[in-house]
Design a protein around this motif. Structure first.
Motif, mmCIF file in Angstrom:
data_model
loop_
_atom_site.group_PDB
_atom_site.id
_atom_site.type_symbol
_atom_site.label_atom_id
_atom_site.label_comp_id
_atom_site.label_asym_id
_atom_site.label_seq_id
_atom_site.Cartn_x
_atom_site.Cartn_y
_atom_site.Cartn_z
ATOM 1 N N SER A 219 0.855 -1.287 -0.166
ATOM 2 C CA SER A 219 0.233 0.464 -0.512
ATOM 3 C C SER A 219 0.486 1.294 -0.234
ATOM 4 O O SER A 219 2.206 1.433 0.346
ATOM 5 N N ILE A 220 -0.006 2.114 -0.267
ATOM 6 C CA ILE A 220 0.853 3.286 -0.188
ATOM 7 C C ILE A 220 1.315 3.690 1.110
ATOM 8 O O ILE A 220 -0.196 4.489 1.869
ATOM 9 N N LYS A 221 2.676 4.058 1.172
ATOM 10 C CA LYS A 221 2.511 4.749 2.904
ATOM 11 C C LYS A 221 3.449 6.260 2.715
ATOM 12 O O LYS A 221 3.469 6.815 1.834
ATOM 13 N N PHE A 222 2.349 7.187 4.202
ATOM 14 C CA PHE A 222 3.159 8.428 4.050
ATOM 15 C C PHE A 222 4.388 8.765 5.192
ATOM 16 O O PHE A 222 3.771 8.411 6.307
ATOM 17 N N CYS A 223 4.959 9.548 4.926
ATOM 18 C CA CYS A 223 6.128 9.816 6.718
ATOM 19 C C CYS A 223 5.248 10.839 7.214
ATOM 20 O O CYS A 223 4.434 11.586 6.421
ATOM 21 N N PRO A 224 5.108 10.257 8.638
ATOM 22 C CA PRO A 224 5.114 10.758 9.033
ATOM 23 C C PRO A 224 5.299 12.120 9.615
ATOM 24 O O PRO A 224 4.505 13.308 10.666
ATOM 25 N N HIS A 225 5.942 12.876 9.019
ATOM 26 C CA HIS A 225 7.170 13.678 9.642
ATOM 27 C C HIS A 225 6.738 14.843 8.138
ATOM 28 O O HIS A 225 6.548 16.104 8.733
ATOM 29 N N CYS A 226 6.930 13.884 7.294
ATOM 30 C CA CYS A 226 6.790 15.433 5.842
ATOM 31 C C CYS A 226 5.974 15.166 5.446
ATOM 32 O O CYS A 226 6.054 15.635 4.101
ATOM 33 N N GLN A 227 5.701 13.795 5.610
ATOM 34 C CA GLN A 227 4.204 13.709 4.735
ATOM 35 C C GLN A 227 4.785 13.029 3.447
ATOM 36 O O GLN A 227 3.470 13.125 2.012
ATOM 37 N N ARG A 228 5.992 13.155 2.564
ATOM 38 C CA ARG A 228 6.528 12.695 1.765
ATOM 39 C C ARG A 228 5.589 10.603 1.280
ATOM 40 O O ARG A 228 5.557 10.134 2.604
ATOM 41 N N ILE A 229 6.043 10.416 0.346
ATOM 42 C CA ILE A 229 5.304 9.625 -0.303
ATOM 43 C C ILE A 229 6.861 8.718 0.307
ATOM 44 O O ILE A 229 7.892 8.978 -0.743
ATOM 45 N N ILE A 230 6.493 7.572 0.798
ATOM 46 C CA ILE A 230 7.566 6.670 1.548
ATOM 47 C C ILE A 230 8.286 4.966 0.947
ATOM 48 O O ILE A 230 6.514 4.927 0.866
ATOM 49 N N TYR A 231 8.990 5.084 0.181
ATOM 50 C CA TYR A 231 9.000 3.627 0.150
ATOM 51 C C TYR A 231 10.114 2.815 0.360
ATOM 52 O O TYR A 231 11.511 3.905 1.554
ATOM 53 N N TRP A 232 10.664 1.647 0.304
ATOM 54 C CA TRP A 232 11.223 0.772 1.621
ATOM 55 C C TRP A 232 12.229 0.468 -0.118
ATOM 56 O O TRP A 232 12.816 0.425 -0.825
ATOM 57 N N GLY A 233 14.061 1.703 0.782
ATOM 58 C CA GLY A 233 15.024 1.764 0.075
ATOM 59 C C GLY A 233 16.001 0.324 0.576
ATOM 60 O O GLY A 233 15.186 0.213 1.685
ATOM 61 N N LYS A 234 17.473 0.430 0.348
ATOM 62 C CA LYS A 234 18.165 -0.455 0.913
ATOM 63 C C LYS A 234 18.375 0.065 1.844
ATOM 64 O O LYS A 234 18.661 1.174 1.905
ATOM 65 N N GLU A 235 18.986 -1.044 2.339
ATOM 66 C CA GLU A 235 19.677 -0.932 3.571
ATOM 67 C C GLU A 235 21.219 -0.518 3.708
ATOM 68 O O GLU A 235 21.350 -1.273 2.207
ATOM 69 N N SER A 236 21.380 0.233 5.059
ATOM 70 C CA SER A 236 23.158 0.592 4.329
ATOM 71 C C SER A 236 23.746 -0.674 4.701
ATOM 72 O O SER A 236 23.200 -1.825 5.456
ATOM 73 N N SER A 237 24.865 -0.929 4.235
ATOM 74 C CA SER A 237 25.397 -1.843 4.410
ATOM 75 C C SER A 237 25.522 -2.331 5.749
ATOM 76 O O SER A 237 26.715 -2.300 6.923
ATOM 77 N N THR A 238 25.657 -3.997 5.887
ATOM 78 C CA THR A 238 25.648 -4.350 7.397
ATOM 79 C C THR A 238 26.741 -5.260 7.637
ATOM 80 O O THR A 238 27.430 -5.455 6.502
ATOM 81 N N PRO A 239 27.814 -4.788 8.547
ATOM 82 C CA PRO A 239 28.931 -5.106 9.014
ATOM 83 C C PRO A 239 29.104 -6.739 9.212
ATOM 84 O O PRO A 239 27.841 -6.947 9.531
#
Ligand SMILES: [Zn+2]
Length: 239
Positions: A219-239
């Motif tokens: 489903s479409i999600k919005f950032c509760p702080h800035c109201q932008r449409i958000i999507y799952w991005g890449k995780e930063s490299s895990t050690p």
């Protein structure tokens, strides 16, 4: 939903690039104006030099006329000298002649100095004229580069607009409306990836529950702080 998100990301990238080009294009007329002003200034320097020469020549001519006036006074005194009756008169005329000679030698000195200054000013004007030509040449080149770049930018902008138009057809209209209204709200980007629970639009943490849901792309999600449409991005490299 994942595909729709992908399209919105593409649209946003196109818009960012288009805005970058637009602001470059907006700067072009200012740059051209600056180049024109530079050339104008160089032209004014020449005019100032010419005006100075005119003034110096006028001063020289006035020296010349004073010199001629004194010369005729001198000649008259010389004539009177041959007709004097008394020694006192003779001495007085001699003094007059000496005074006139002294004045004219002062004037001659001034004329010579003036000639030197005129010569230097004329050399300077010649130099300024040569400089003007090279500035003119350079400015012409720089303007041509600016114009060429603008033409390319305009073509790129048109291509981006066309691409935007064809890609945006594939976004469902409700989502498109949201995309536009968020853009209006943020005055910038409307969609942002979230990595490690942080919204890249505002750098704030989003709730863990929402973060987990994002990974499902259902489903479409919005950032509760800035109201932008958000999507799952890449995780930063895990050690
Ligand atoms: Zn945010």
């Amino acid at each position: 939903m994942k595909e729709q998100i992908g399209i919105l990301v593409q649209l946003q990238e196109i818009e960012i690039e288009a805005n970058r080009i637009k602001s470059t294009l907006e700067g072009v007329s200012g740059k051209i104006g600056g180049l024109d002003a530079e050339l104008n200034y160089a032209g004014q320097e020449i005019e100032k030099g010419k005006a100075l020469i005119d003034e110096l020549k006028k001063k020289y001519r006035s020296y010349e006329s004073d010199y001629q006036t004194n010369l005729s006074l001198y000649n008259k005194s010389q004539e009177r000298l041959s007709a004097v009756k008394t020694n006192k008169e003779y001495q007085s005329i001699l003094k007059e002649i000496d005074d006139i000679k002294a004045k004219n030698s002062g004037i001659e000195e001034g004329m010579l100095k003036d000639l030197d200054v005129i010569e230097a000013a004329e050399k300077e004007v010649t130099r300024l004229k040569e400089e003007f030509l090279s500035i003119e040449e350079r400015i012409k080149r720089e303007k041509n580069i600016l114009i060429d770049e603008s033409e390319k930018d305009k073509a790129n902008l048109a291509a981006l607009d066309e691409k935007w138009g064809s890609i945006s057809k594939n976004v469902n209209s409700g989502l498109m409306q949201k995309f536009n209204s968020v853009k209006e709200l943020t005055k910038g980007t409307a969609i942002a990836p979230v990595s490690d629970s942080i919204c890249s639009g505002c750098n704030m943490n989003i709730p863990p529950q929402m973060y987990n849901e994002l990974q499902r792309f259902d489903s479409i999600k919005f950032c509760p702080h800035c109201q932008r449409i958000i999507y799952w991005g890449k995780e930063s490299s895990t050690p």
